[in-house]
Scaffold this motif. Structure first.
Motif, PDB file in Angstrom:
ATOM      1  N   GLU A 174       0.853  -1.180   0.000  1.00 54.85           N
ATOM      2  CA  GLU A 174       0.000   0.000   0.000  1.00 54.85           C
ATOM      3  C   GLU A 174       0.897   1.240   0.000  1.00 54.85           C
ATOM      4  O   GLU A 174       1.234   1.787   1.053  1.00 54.85           O
ATOM      5  CB  GLU A 174      -0.919  -0.001   1.231  1.00 54.85           C
ATOM      6  CG  GLU A 174      -2.016   1.028   1.181  1.00 54.85           C
ATOM      7  CD  GLU A 174      -3.055   0.852   2.287  1.00 54.85           C
ATOM      8  OE1 GLU A 174      -3.870   1.774   2.484  1.00 54.85           O
ATOM      9  OE2 GLU A 174      -3.051  -0.203   2.947  1.00 54.85           O
ATOM     10  N   PRO A 175       1.333   1.682  -1.186  1.00 54.93           N
ATOM     11  CA  PRO A 175       2.308   2.783  -1.257  1.00 54.93           C
ATOM     12  C   PRO A 175       1.790   4.094  -0.694  1.00 54.93           C
ATOM     13  O   PRO A 175       2.557   4.871  -0.118  1.00 54.93           O
ATOM     14  CB  PRO A 175       2.605   2.893  -2.759  1.00 54.93           C
ATOM     15  CG  PRO A 175       1.415   2.297  -3.432  1.00 54.93           C
ATOM     16  CD  PRO A 175       0.938   1.217  -2.517  1.00 54.93           C
ATOM     17  N   ILE A 176       0.504   4.370  -0.884  1.00 53.02           N
ATOM     18  CA  ILE A 176      -0.147   5.517  -0.261  1.00 53.02           C
ATOM     19  C   ILE A 176      -1.459   5.031   0.321  1.00 53.02           C
ATOM     20  O   ILE A 176      -2.000   3.998  -0.089  1.00 53.02           O
ATOM     21  CB  ILE A 176      -0.394   6.661  -1.268  1.00 53.02           C
ATOM     22  CG1 ILE A 176      -1.317   6.170  -2.405  1.00 53.02           C
ATOM     23  CG2 ILE A 176       0.914   7.211  -1.799  1.00 53.02           C
ATOM     24  CD1 ILE A 176      -1.732   7.282  -3.351  1.00 53.02           C
ATOM     25  N   ARG A 177      -1.947   5.731   1.315  1.00 48.86           N
ATOM     26  CA  ARG A 177      -3.164   5.292   1.983  1.00 48.86           C
ATOM     27  C   ARG A 177      -4.310   5.207   0.984  1.00 48.86           C
ATOM     28  O   ARG A 177      -4.594   6.132   0.244  1.00 48.86           O
ATOM     29  CB  ARG A 177      -3.524   6.247   3.122  1.00 48.86           C
ATOM     30  CG  ARG A 177      -4.807   5.892   3.853  1.00 48.86           C
ATOM     31  CD  ARG A 177      -4.844   6.504   5.227  1.00 48.86           C
ATOM     32  NE  ARG A 177      -3.928   5.830   6.131  1.00 48.86           N
ATOM     33  CZ  ARG A 177      -3.604   6.297   7.340  1.00 48.86           C
ATOM     34  NH1 ARG A 177      -4.080   7.448   7.759  1.00 48.86           N
ATOM     35  NH2 ARG A 177      -2.777   5.618   8.106  1.00 48.86           N
ATOM     36  N   GLY A 178      -4.948   4.051   0.966  1.00 50.36           N
ATOM     37  CA  GLY A 178      -6.091   3.836   0.080  1.00 50.36           C
ATOM     38  C   GLY A 178      -5.756   3.107  -1.199  1.00 50.36           C
ATOM     39  O   GLY A 178      -6.648   2.579  -1.860  1.00 50.36           O
ATOM     40  N   LEU A 179      -4.457   3.064  -1.593  1.00 52.61           N
ATOM     41  CA  LEU A 179      -4.050   2.390  -2.820  1.00 52.61           C
ATOM     42  C   LEU A 179      -3.273   1.129  -2.457  1.00 52.61           C
ATOM     43  O   LEU A 179      -2.322   1.167  -1.687  1.00 52.61           O
ATOM     44  CB  LEU A 179      -3.164   3.303  -3.670  1.00 52.61           C
ATOM     45  CG  LEU A 179      -2.535   2.673  -4.921  1.00 52.61           C
ATOM     46  CD1 LEU A 179      -3.608   2.299  -5.941  1.00 52.61           C
ATOM     47  CD2 LEU A 179      -1.504   3.620  -5.541  1.00 52.61           C
ATOM     48  N   SER A 234      -9.091   3.724  -2.781  1.00 46.31           N
ATOM     49  CA  SER A 234     -10.222   4.313  -2.068  1.00 46.31           C
ATOM     50  C   SER A 234      -9.949   5.799  -1.851  1.00 46.31           C
ATOM     51  O   SER A 234      -8.832   6.182  -1.482  1.00 46.31           O
ATOM     52  CB  SER A 234     -10.425   3.625  -0.715  1.00 46.31           C
ATOM     53  OG  SER A 234     -10.655   2.246  -0.879  1.00 46.31           O
ATOM     54  N   PHE A 235     -10.982   6.608  -2.069  1.00 50.01           N
ATOM     55  CA  PHE A 235     -10.841   8.052  -1.866  1.00 50.01           C
ATOM     56  C   PHE A 235     -12.223   8.649  -1.616  1.00 50.01           C
ATOM     57  O   PHE A 235     -13.251   7.970  -1.734  1.00 50.01           O
ATOM     58  CB  PHE A 235     -10.176   8.707  -3.079  1.00 50.01           C
ATOM     59  CG  PHE A 235     -10.918   8.518  -4.381  1.00 50.01           C
ATOM     60  CD1 PHE A 235     -11.831   9.458  -4.845  1.00 50.01           C
ATOM     61  CD2 PHE A 235     -10.709   7.373  -5.149  1.00 50.01           C
ATOM     62  CE1 PHE A 235     -12.515   9.273  -6.035  1.00 50.01           C
ATOM     63  CE2 PHE A 235     -11.382   7.185  -6.350  1.00 50.01           C
ATOM     64  CZ  PHE A 235     -12.283   8.133  -6.789  1.00 50.01           C
ATOM     65  N   LYS A 236     -12.229   9.943  -1.247  1.00 48.45           N
ATOM     66  CA  LYS A 236     -13.463  10.669  -1.018  1.00 48.45           C
ATOM     67  C   LYS A 236     -13.687  11.670  -2.140  1.00 48.45           C
ATOM     68  O   LYS A 236     -12.750  12.328  -2.623  1.00 48.45           O
ATOM     69  CB  LYS A 236     -13.386  11.420   0.315  1.00 48.45           C
ATOM     70  CG  LYS A 236     -13.441  10.528   1.538  1.00 48.45           C
ATOM     71  CD  LYS A 236     -14.847   9.997   1.753  1.00 48.45           C
ATOM     72  CE  LYS A 236     -14.896   9.153   3.021  1.00 48.45           C
ATOM     73  NZ  LYS A 236     -16.237   8.626   3.265  1.00 48.45           N
ATOM     74  N   GLY A 274     -17.605  14.164  -0.249  1.00 49.93           N
ATOM     75  CA  GLY A 274     -18.179  13.495   0.907  1.00 49.93           C
ATOM     76  C   GLY A 274     -18.640  12.078   0.671  1.00 49.93           C
ATOM     77  O   GLY A 274     -19.115  11.416   1.588  1.00 49.93           O
ATOM     78  N   VAL A 275     -18.510  11.573  -0.573  1.00 49.42           N
ATOM     79  CA  VAL A 275     -18.909  10.206  -0.907  1.00 49.42           C
ATOM     80  C   VAL A 275     -17.664   9.321  -0.986  1.00 49.42           C
ATOM     81  O   VAL A 275     -16.687   9.674  -1.650  1.00 49.42           O
ATOM     82  CB  VAL A 275     -19.665  10.160  -2.247  1.00 49.42           C
ATOM     83  CG1 VAL A 275     -20.021   8.719  -2.619  1.00 49.42           C
ATOM     84  CG2 VAL A 275     -20.924  11.014  -2.178  1.00 49.42           C
ATOM     85  N   GLY A 276     -17.702   8.195  -0.283  1.00 44.97           N
ATOM     86  CA  GLY A 276     -16.597   7.251  -0.362  1.00 44.97           C
ATOM     87  C   GLY A 276     -16.606   6.522  -1.687  1.00 44.97           C
ATOM     88  O   GLY A 276     -17.648   5.997  -2.107  1.00 44.97           O
ATOM     89  N   VAL A 277     -15.473   6.483  -2.368  1.00 43.32           N
ATOM     90  CA  VAL A 277     -15.358   5.813  -3.660  1.00 43.32           C
ATOM     91  C   VAL A 277     -14.257   4.767  -3.544  1.00 43.32           C
ATOM     92  O   VAL A 277     -13.160   5.057  -3.057  1.00 43.32           O
ATOM     93  CB  VAL A 277     -15.031   6.808  -4.794  1.00 43.32           C
ATOM     94  CG1 VAL A 277     -14.938   6.071  -6.133  1.00 43.32           C
ATOM     95  CG2 VAL A 277     -16.065   7.920  -4.851  1.00 43.32           C
ATOM     96  N   ARG A 278     -14.561   3.561  -3.999  1.00 40.56           N
ATOM     97  CA  ARG A 278     -13.570   2.491  -3.987  1.00 40.56           C
ATOM     98  C   ARG A 278     -13.617   1.773  -5.324  1.00 40.56           C
ATOM     99  O   ARG A 278     -14.653   1.234  -5.710  1.00 40.56           O
ATOM    100  CB  ARG A 278     -13.836   1.519  -2.852  1.00 40.56           C
ATOM    101  CG  ARG A 278     -12.822   0.388  -2.754  1.00 40.56           C
ATOM    102  CD  ARG A 278     -13.145  -0.529  -1.583  1.00 40.56           C
ATOM    103  NE  ARG A 278     -13.025   0.193  -0.331  1.00 40.56           N
ATOM    104  CZ  ARG A 278     -13.583  -0.215   0.813  1.00 40.56           C
ATOM    105  NH1 ARG A 278     -14.282  -1.331   0.836  1.00 40.56           N
ATOM    106  NH2 ARG A 278     -13.434   0.486   1.909  1.00 40.56           N
ATOM    107  N   VAL A 279     -12.516   1.779  -6.042  1.00 36.91           N
ATOM    108  CA  VAL A 279     -12.435   1.077  -7.320  1.00 36.91           C
ATOM    109  C   VAL A 279     -11.469  -0.086  -7.162  1.00 36.91           C
ATOM    110  O   VAL A 279     -10.451   0.011  -6.473  1.00 36.91           O
ATOM    111  CB  VAL A 279     -11.980   2.015  -8.466  1.00 36.91           C
ATOM    112  CG1 VAL A 279     -13.040   3.040  -8.753  1.00 36.91           C
ATOM    113  CG2 VAL A 279     -10.660   2.696  -8.118  1.00 36.91           C
ATOM    114  N   ARG A 280     -11.800  -1.208  -7.789  1.00 37.89           N
ATOM    115  CA  ARG A 280     -10.965  -2.405  -7.694  1.00 37.89           C
ATOM    116  C   ARG A 280     -10.841  -3.054  -9.064  1.00 37.89           C
ATOM    117  O   ARG A 280     -11.743  -2.937  -9.912  1.00 37.89           O
ATOM    118  CB  ARG A 280     -11.574  -3.427  -6.716  1.00 37.89           C
ATOM    119  CG  ARG A 280     -11.771  -2.937  -5.294  1.00 37.89           C
ATOM    120  CD  ARG A 280     -12.158  -4.120  -4.408  1.00 37.89           C
ATOM    121  NE  ARG A 280     -12.673  -3.719  -3.117  1.00 37.89           N
ATOM    122  CZ  ARG A 280     -11.931  -3.388  -2.072  1.00 37.89           C
ATOM    123  NH1 ARG A 280     -10.619  -3.397  -2.185  1.00 37.89           N
ATOM    124  NH2 ARG A 280     -12.481  -3.045  -0.921  1.00 37.89           N
TER     125      ARG A 280
END
Length: 900
Positions: free
Chosen positions: A786-791, A837-839, A842-848
């Motif tokens: 996880e190089p940066i938070r959320g990735l 994952s990011f905002k 105000g909406v949480g977005v997660r792509v996989r």
């Protein structure tokens, strides 16, 4: 402002500046322990300083150097209190959970606890499901746990199977929120009925061996516990869209209210999926719905849940010869050069005789022993069709649309009503009543079906010609139809558990487990394929009419259990006793015959102990004895294969008897953890899949024949398992597993069955022969970065070896006594997973994104030894005589999740 006021202000600013210069930073993240999701608005307090976590669960506090009591709190979760020393800028992440939930699942679902429950287990948190499942059935993700072997068999969506420590699904207990879901007649679990459960799963746990369940469940190989989300989950609205190759599409909506101020909680989920399938003709379409309502009233919690997954999917039911799918792969199994391979082909086809063949082998310096080794994996691919790994013999086109003659369609809604009551500080009671209603079946063709130029089934020809009116068939009756084997059921049960704390160290749990099951089994006309009716005997049948067989099986179950637990800071021990009575009954609606209730008593004894040597090291031991009822069809013989015969009681059946012992060691630290365990399981009286029949009078050729059980077939499963995780830095994780099994049949005897006029003897020899249908060696690993938070980027791989083709040990008779079945080729499967994952507003977005079978490995996942339906079968226990399923090739999925 006078000069004194100015001086005071200057002093204050200077002091504040000095204080800020001396302050240190404490920052981190607060997440849910099960799902890994951030907790928004959690309170983080250190001394007099306090903040709330942001949308990503992050917090930051400025503190002076010193020692603090750090407190983290969030509605519905247990507070975290920890003493911290701040002498430099510090980053700390916290995972929080709920012991309210924990107590309930301990009482009802028998979830194992680290450094406390003396069994081997693996937790599959929601985070892992979200990152790795990638549209597969739930069992497939368990290949990353020691001792598990899961395959997708013929490639039908939901047709996956799993073994644990070499025991198949009939001997693995599957529990959903503490409720057993194994079929009460045959012990199977059909995963297509549970599509969508990943949406509402809070956590999943696999216990290997006899496990921690208090109930008398069939946990010979292990127990799979699935817990769903409820009132203690975080409030959220979620929408997820998935797409993948072969037209895969899945849309999902979910809502969870969390615990509301009035004590109510609501969870709702719905999903729709469709796809063409990786295997030709294996389409899939299904829906999933879920509703759970929770209400807290003082010391009571009431919960109602209902869910179901109406679906239908195409199937590839039969294994085929290796060369039928891929002649190149078949030839590659032969460990020799092309010239040597051709020598074997010529000898196999009679172009050279045995003397010439032996002379050629001598000239090449190949010994007779080596010839025998080579012959095991020799397949003569001459004339084989090489249809490809995706080929499916069951499908074709019907009026331009894909039509599979073999499909599964089923809907099995389940409804649960649960009452939990904290009667006092020492007494907790939990009861659940449940109802399951199953409707559906599986189709297959009967009658002539020709193939077109592409070798596909020609359904249009059947409609326009075979079933059309003509000279000998002026009415246009169907000569070819699609029939369906229906398996409906009505299943209800009650499970009630009381937990009483005798003192701070000693706890007693006990309760009752009652179940009633009715299964209606019959064959019906499903599709006339354009005809006006179907002649069966003297009757003309229409769609929906029953024929061939029609019977109802009944199962009654009443059981009780008691558990005594002793826990101190370093010791935890348990003693569990359970007993149950299974009653079987059958009604034959064709012959208007009935076989009254047959009662089969069973019992279980388990005990174990865990000792925490220190904060890092612990050891455990457990042992148990399971006296288990034979399944329905081994006690009562149905008329499914001979409708003219009335059902009858099998002669000489005895209960299965399982003895097991297990030792384990565990190490836990902040960066490294490992579990090492070894097991030894003896299984006596393994049930036969189909009982042989013998004459009542051996001297009378016309004597009636009766089915008999062959008792005394035994197996020994032993092995060692290791799994570990290493996290050298917060952004990097390594995981690994090793499972080395030695699973053999342990029978070499003459089984004796006493009949009214004589004693029948059945001789077989399977002693020392390895158990088939599961890889005995398993090695795996995972890297997550996880190089940066959320990735994150994740690569995992699993290697399977020493996998023998499936066979029946009772078939090893005469010249075949003691022979090993064909050993399938070893293989390694890799998969790649990434996500971010990011905002956004105000909406949480997660792509996989996921790639399964990353390197497109060609491998045999399932095999049948000496398959009578393989035209090349010579009963030589080799590759040429086996039939197989190939695993699926490279697939991909992508998804986007929005959380509000």
């Amino acid at each position: 402002m006078n000069k004194y006021s100015f001086q005071l202000l200057l002093i204050f600013l200077l002091f504040s500046s000095f204080s800020s210069a001396q302050s240190l930073v404490l920052k981190g993240r607060v997440t849910d322990v099960s799902s890994g999701e951030p907790l928004i608005g959690a309170t983080v307090k250190a001394g007099n300083e306090g903040v709330f976590t942001d949308f990503d669960g992050n917090f930051l506090i400025y503190l002076n150097p010193g020692t603090y009591d750090l407190e983290i709190s969030y509605v519905g979760y247990d507070p975290v209190v920890q003493v911290i020393v701040i002498d430099k800028d510090t980053e700390m992440d916290f995972e929080v959970g709920s012991t309210v939930v924990l107590q309930q699942v301990e009482v009802v679902a028998d979830i194992a606890i680290e450094r406390e429950t003396p069994v081997a287990f693996s937790n599959i948190p929601t985070k892992k499901l979200d990152e790795e499942l990638a549209g597969q059935e739930l069992p497939m993700i368990l290949n990353s746990t020691p001792g598990a072997y899961a395959t997708q068999t013929g490639g039908g969506d939901g047709d996956a199977r799993i073994t644990i420590r070499g025991f198949d699904q009939r001997n693995i207990a599957v529990m959903l929120d503490g409720i057993p879901v194994n079929d009460m007649e045959n012990g199977r679990v059909f995963w297509s009925n549970w599509f969508g459960l990943d949406l509402v799963t809070q956590t999943m746990q696999v216990q290997r061996g006899l496990g921690a369940s208090k109930l008398a469940v069939p946990s010979v190989g292990g127990t799979i516990n699935i817990l769903t989300k409820g009132i203690d989950s975080k409030k959220s609205i979620r929408f997820k869209q998935e797409v993948g190759n072969n037209g895969f599409l899945r849309s999902t909506f979910g809502y969870n209210s969390g615990r509301m101020l009035n004590g109510w909680g609501l969870s709702v989920a719905a999903s729709y999926k469709r796809g063409r399938g990786w295997v030709d003709g294996n389409f899939t379409e299904g829906y999933f719905y879920y509703l759970r309502v929770d209400k807290e009233i003082g010391n009571h919690r009431l919960s109602f849940s209902g869910f179901g997954a109406p679906q239908e999917h195409g199937q590839r039911s039969f294994t085929k010869a290796v060369g039928f799918y891929n002649t190149k792969f078949a030839a590659s199994l032969f460990e020799g050069n092309s010239e040597l391979y051709q020598n074997f082909v010529d000898y196999n086809q009679g172009k050279i005789d045995e003397d010439e063949f032996n002379a050629i082998m001598d000239s090449k310096g190949i010994t007779a022993a080596r010839v025998e080794e080579l012959n095991v994996n020799f397949i003569d691919t001459t004339g084989q069709e090489n249809f490809g790994l995706r080929y499916n013999e069951h499908w074709g086109y019907r009026r331009g649309k894909v039509f599979n003659a073999r499909k599964n369609y089923y809907h099995k809604p389940q409804f649960n009503f649960r009452h939990s009551w904290q009667l006092s500080e020492r007494t907790f009671i939990s009861s659940v009543a449940y109802l399951s209603l199953g409707n559906g079946g599986g189709t297959s063709p009967t009658g002539p079906l020709r193939r077109d130029a592409d070798n596909l089934l020609d359904f249009d020809y059947a409609i326009d010609t075979t079933n059309a009116p003509f000279g000998l068939n002026p009415q246009g009756l169907s000569n070819t139809i699609i029939r369906s084997s229906i398996n409906n059921h009505f299943w209800t049960g009650l499970l009630s558990t009381l937990k009483f704390n005798i003192n701070p160290s000693l706890t007693f749990s006990g309760g009752i487990d009652g179940r009633y099951y009715r299964g209606d089994h019959y064959r019906e006309v499903y599709d006339l394929l354009g005809g006006t009716g179907f002649r069966f005997g003297n009757e003309i049948l229409q769609e929906g009419d029953r024929f061939d067989w029609d019977y109802t099986g009944f199962v009654r179950w009443i059981g009780g259990f008691a558990l005594l637990e002793y826990k101190t800071a370093r010791w935890s021990t348990f003693l569990n006793v359970s007993a149950a009575n299974s009653d079987y009954k059958i009604e034959d609606h064709v012959l208007d015959a009935e076989l009254d209730w047959e009662s089969v008593p069973t019992y279980t004894l388990k005990l174990g102990a865990n000792f925490n040597i220190n904060n890092a090291n612990s050891v455990f031991v457990n042992a148990g004895y399971l006296n288990k009822a034979q399944r329905f069809n081994n006690v009562i013989i149905t008329n499914i294969w001979s409708p003219e015969d009335a059902p009858e009681l099998a002669e000489g059946y005895e209960n299965e008897k399982i003895s097991a012992v297990e030792l384990g060691y565990s190490f836990k630290s902040s960066k490294f953890s490992a579990n090492l365990n070894t097991y030894y399981t003896v299984w006596d009286n393994k049930p036969l899949d189909r009982l042989p029949t013998v004459p009542l009078d051996p001297n009378d050729a016309e004597s009636d024949r009766v089915p008999v059980n062959i008792n005394g077939i035994a197996a020994l499963h032993k092995g060692i398992e290791l799994d570990f995780a290493f996290k050298p830095r917060p952004d990097l994780t390594f995981e690994g597993l090793v499972s080395i099994g030695d699973w053999i049949w342990n029978s070499s005897d003459t089984a004796r069955v006493k009949l009214p006029t004589y004693e029948y003897k059945y001789q077989f020899d399977a002693k020392g022969v390895h158990v088939g249908d599961a890889a005995q060696y398993q090695f795996g690993g995972l890297i997550r970065y996880e190089p940066i938070r959320g990735l994150y980027f994740k690569l995992n791989g699993t290697h399977f070896a020493r996998n023998f083709a499936n066979f029946q040990p009772e078939d090893l008779r005469g010249i075949n006594s003691g022979r090993e079945s064909w050993q399938m080729p070893n293989y390694t499967i890799f998969s790649f997973h990434t996500g971010y994952s990011f905002k956004f507003n105000g909406v949480g977005v997660r792509v996989r994104a996921n790639i399964l079978n990353l390197f497109d490995e060609k491998y045999v996942s399932d095999a049948r030894n000496n398959d009578d339906f393989n035209p090349n079968n010579t009963n030589d226990f080799d590759a040429n005589s086996a039939s197989v399923h190939f695993g699926q090739g490279r697939r991909w999925t992508m998804s986007m999740l929005l959380t509000f």
